[in-house]
Scaffold this motif. Structure first.
Motif, PDB file in Angstrom:
ATOM      1  N   PHE A 378      96.535 -53.179  -9.920  1.00 43.45           N
ATOM      2  CA  PHE A 378      96.539 -52.955 -11.375  1.00 43.45           C
ATOM      3  C   PHE A 378      97.771 -52.194 -11.830  1.00 43.45           C
ATOM      4  O   PHE A 378      98.183 -52.292 -12.984  1.00 43.45           O
ATOM      5  N   LEU A 379      98.378 -51.446 -10.910  1.00 46.66           N
ATOM      6  CA  LEU A 379      99.662 -50.787 -11.161  1.00 46.66           C
ATOM      7  C   LEU A 379     100.514 -51.064  -9.935  1.00 46.66           C
ATOM      8  O   LEU A 379      99.975 -51.168  -8.834  1.00 46.66           O
ATOM      9  N   PRO A 380     101.831 -51.161 -10.083  1.00 43.19           N
ATOM     10  CA  PRO A 380     102.658 -51.396  -8.891  1.00 43.19           C
ATOM     11  C   PRO A 380     102.515 -50.260  -7.886  1.00 43.19           C
ATOM     12  O   PRO A 380     102.213 -49.127  -8.263  1.00 43.19           O
ATOM     13  N   LEU A 381     102.714 -50.578  -6.613  1.00 47.68           N
ATOM     14  CA  LEU A 381     102.685 -49.538  -5.592  1.00 47.68           C
ATOM     15  C   LEU A 381     103.921 -48.658  -5.751  1.00 47.68           C
ATOM     16  O   LEU A 381     104.972 -49.132  -6.143  1.00 47.68           O
ATOM     17  N   GLY A 382     103.781 -47.398  -5.411  1.00 55.24           N
ATOM     18  CA  GLY A 382     104.931 -46.507  -5.465  1.00 55.24           C
ATOM     19  C   GLY A 382     105.712 -46.562  -4.164  1.00 55.24           C
ATOM     20  O   GLY A 382     105.292 -47.196  -3.193  1.00 55.24           O
ATOM     21  N   ALA A 383     106.847 -45.865  -4.149  1.00 53.20           N
ATOM     22  CA  ALA A 383     107.608 -45.753  -2.901  1.00 53.20           C
ATOM     23  C   ALA A 383     106.957 -44.666  -2.061  1.00 53.20           C
ATOM     24  O   ALA A 383     106.200 -43.847  -2.568  1.00 53.20           O
ATOM     25  N   GLY A 384     107.239 -44.691  -0.765  1.00 51.82           N
ATOM     26  CA  GLY A 384     106.707 -43.621   0.082  1.00 51.82           C
ATOM     27  C   GLY A 384     106.154 -44.191   1.358  1.00 51.82           C
ATOM     28  O   GLY A 384     105.949 -45.404   1.474  1.00 51.82           O
ATOM     29  N   GLN A 385     105.923 -43.316   2.302  1.00 48.11           N
ATOM     30  CA  GLN A 385     105.408 -43.756   3.602  1.00 48.11           C
ATOM     31  C   GLN A 385     103.892 -43.762   3.574  1.00 48.11           C
ATOM     32  O   GLN A 385     103.251 -42.812   3.126  1.00 48.11           O
ATOM     33  N   SER A 386     103.336 -44.836   4.099  1.00 53.98           N
ATOM     34  CA  SER A 386     101.888 -45.008   4.054  1.00 53.98           C
ATOM     35  C   SER A 386     101.199 -44.186   5.132  1.00 53.98           C
ATOM     36  O   SER A 386     101.830 -43.606   6.018  1.00 53.98           O
ATOM     37  N   VAL A 387      99.876 -44.180   5.049  1.00 54.39           N
ATOM     38  CA  VAL A 387      99.054 -43.500   6.055  1.00 54.39           C
ATOM     39  C   VAL A 387      99.391 -44.029   7.443  1.00 54.39           C
ATOM     40  O   VAL A 387      99.689 -43.265   8.369  1.00 54.39           O
ATOM     41  N   ALA A 388      99.371 -45.368   7.596  1.00 53.37           N
ATOM     42  CA  ALA A 388      99.590 -45.948   8.927  1.00 53.37           C
ATOM     43  C   ALA A 388     100.967 -45.596   9.476  1.00 53.37           C
ATOM     44  O   ALA A 388     101.128 -45.375  10.678  1.00 53.37           O
TER      45      ALA A 388
END
Ligand code: BGC
Ligand code: MG
Length: 471
Positions: A378-388
């Protein structure tokens, strides 16, 4: 001791945490599937932002039925499953209660629009006063010979808490969720419910001033509002366990927060959310927070800029968290802060929130592909490192937050509530907590000898916090 007193509560912005059905919107089943992650993070409770039926003009804070689940997020059975699983994993569940206003689609307001005789549950007047809405402009919208009051958007008419039926109805709302096993409520704009009798004009009509400087306002922070919370205290106490009543209260003076804690268990303080990364200012914000019984520590939420952006770096955000978490009180973590996320610039054409808060509401980053939804978010994903991507990497924000929360939990039983500031050089804060914990925050890049010779620390490294433990 009540479970919430030193608890870590994780705020879940329901829309953006985990989607389970591919519609691009987070939901209750999605949250349920991520409970093991939260358990491993060492949080004690989750706080769910509103998931009630809503036209979503204010991210769900415009509720058209406070006793149901919006189909976008699931249903009541799904809610019960979520609570049961959370409890099985030892996690408490807190829900958001939005009593200051309803949606304009709520049947009560629809009836009020049709029938002038049915307006007593809201605040209608033939001659509006000069109050301003927190969202800008007049706090009144005219419908015929009368106008109605809305401290927020026009789609969020304020309820009239002087009306007995409103009071009775919300008693039932509390009981409805308490019966379903919730462990407490986060009370939205808890300083707003009751307005000054007779609705007198404000002398200072700057909207922001009204919200924060409640001493000068006739709409916010009226002491009588606590009569509602005394009533709710009795209801919460009539259930087993310690059901938490937490107020969202904006006030400039700590003393104005204290009075709420006679009936509410705790209130947020926003002193630290309005403070830049400066040790003198941070210390006075911490002192202000400590004046309030059962303090709370929070550095962000779904309304505000993420702390890594606001404070000027994820290292600063982590260092400040580590410092605050040494103090007595409850910790409130907003989803994604454990990943060191920054605000995301959402292009205007993709914006969802009319009030500019999408920057901190982008979906949670679970893996390199996002992992939030199989559909279009519903909103674009942000930048950043994911949990995995962070999991298992000792140098990551996630592992640092995890380790800290685990250590905090282990230490709690030996820690008291007294705190003492230590003398420190400029740019450094050191606080000792009863029971043998000293936290040192170094915002300089220089090595820092503490006056008592206890530690030499800093060494040109990044901003950071150290916890020193007495044997
Ligand atoms: C909530 C906001 C909401 C407002 C009106 C707040 O304090 O956190 O998200 O817009 O109350 O309900
Ligand atoms: Mg969904």
């Amino acid at each position: 001791m009540a479970w919430w007193r030193d608890a870590v509560v994780y705020e879940i912005y329901v829309r953006a945490f985990q989607d389970s059905d591919g519609d691009g919107v987070g939901d209750l089943d999605g949250i349920r599937s991520r409970l093991p992650y939260l358990q491993a993070l060492c949080v004690d409770a989750i706080w769910l932002t509103p998931f009630y039926p809503s036209p979503m003009r204010d991210g769900g804070y415009d509720v058209s039925d406070p006793c149901d689940v919006d189909p976008l997020f699931g249903d009541l059975d799904g809610f019960d499953r979520l609570v049961a699983d959370a409890h099985r994993l030892g996690l408490k569940v807190i829900v958001d209660l939005v009593p200051n206003h309803t949606s304009d689609q709520h049947p009560w307001f629809q009836e009020a629009l049709r029938n002038r005789a049915a307006r007593r549950r809201y605040v209608f007047a033939e001659t509006p006063n000069n109050w301003l809405s927190f969202r800008g402009g007049s706090a009144w919208t005219r419908v015929d010979e009368e106008a109605y009051l809305h401290l927020f958007a026009p789609e969020q008419p304020d309820l009239n808490w002087r009306d007995p039926e409103v009071n009775d109805a919300y008693d039932d709302v509390l009981r409805f969720w308490l019966d379903r096993g919730v462990d407490g409520f986060r009370i939205d704009v808890a300083h707003g419910l009751l307005k000054a009798e007779g609705l007198p004009d404000d002398e200072d009509v700057s909207a922001l001033t009204q919200l924060v400087c409640d001493r000068y306002s006739h709409s916010w922070g009226q002491p009588e509002v606590c009569s509602v919370y005394r009533r709710w205290r009795a209801i919460a106490d009539s259930f087993d366990g310690d059901r938490l009543l937490l107020g969202e209260v904006y006030a400039v003076h700590p003393a104005d927060l204290v009075r709420y804690t006679e009936s509410l268990d705790q209130v947020f303080n926003f002193f630290l959310l309005q403070t830049s990364f400066d040790t003198v200012l941070l210390r006075s914000a911490i002192d202000a927070a400590l004046v309030v019984p059962n303090p709370t520590w929070t550095l962000s939420n779904h309304d505000l800029s993420r702390q890594a952006s606001r404070l000027g770096g994820a290292d600063r955000a982590l260092a400040l968290s580590a410092f605050l978490w040494a103090l007595p009180g409850s910790v409130y973590v907003y989803q994604g802060e454990e990943l060191g996320l920054y605000d995301t610039d959402v292009p205007r054409e993709l914006a969802v929130d009319p009030f500019g808060r999408d920057r901190s509401r982008t979906p949670m980053l679970w893996d390199a592909d996002g992992g939030f939804t199989t559909g279009t978010p519903f909103l674009p994903l942000g930048a950043g490192q994911s949990v995995a991507e962070q999991e298992g990497d000792a140098g990551s924000a996630l592992e640092a937050y995890r380790a800290l929360l685990r250590l905090r939990r282990e230490l709690l039983s030996r820690l008291g509530r007294e705190v003492t500031w230590r003398d420190t050089p400029p740019g450094v804060l050191a606080v000792a907590r009863e029971g043998g914990l000293v936290a040192v925050l170094n915002t300089t890049s220089a090595a820092v000898p503490l006056p008592d010779g206890e530690v030499l620390w800093g060494d040109g490294g990044p901003v950071s916090t150290t916890w020193l433990l007495a044997p």
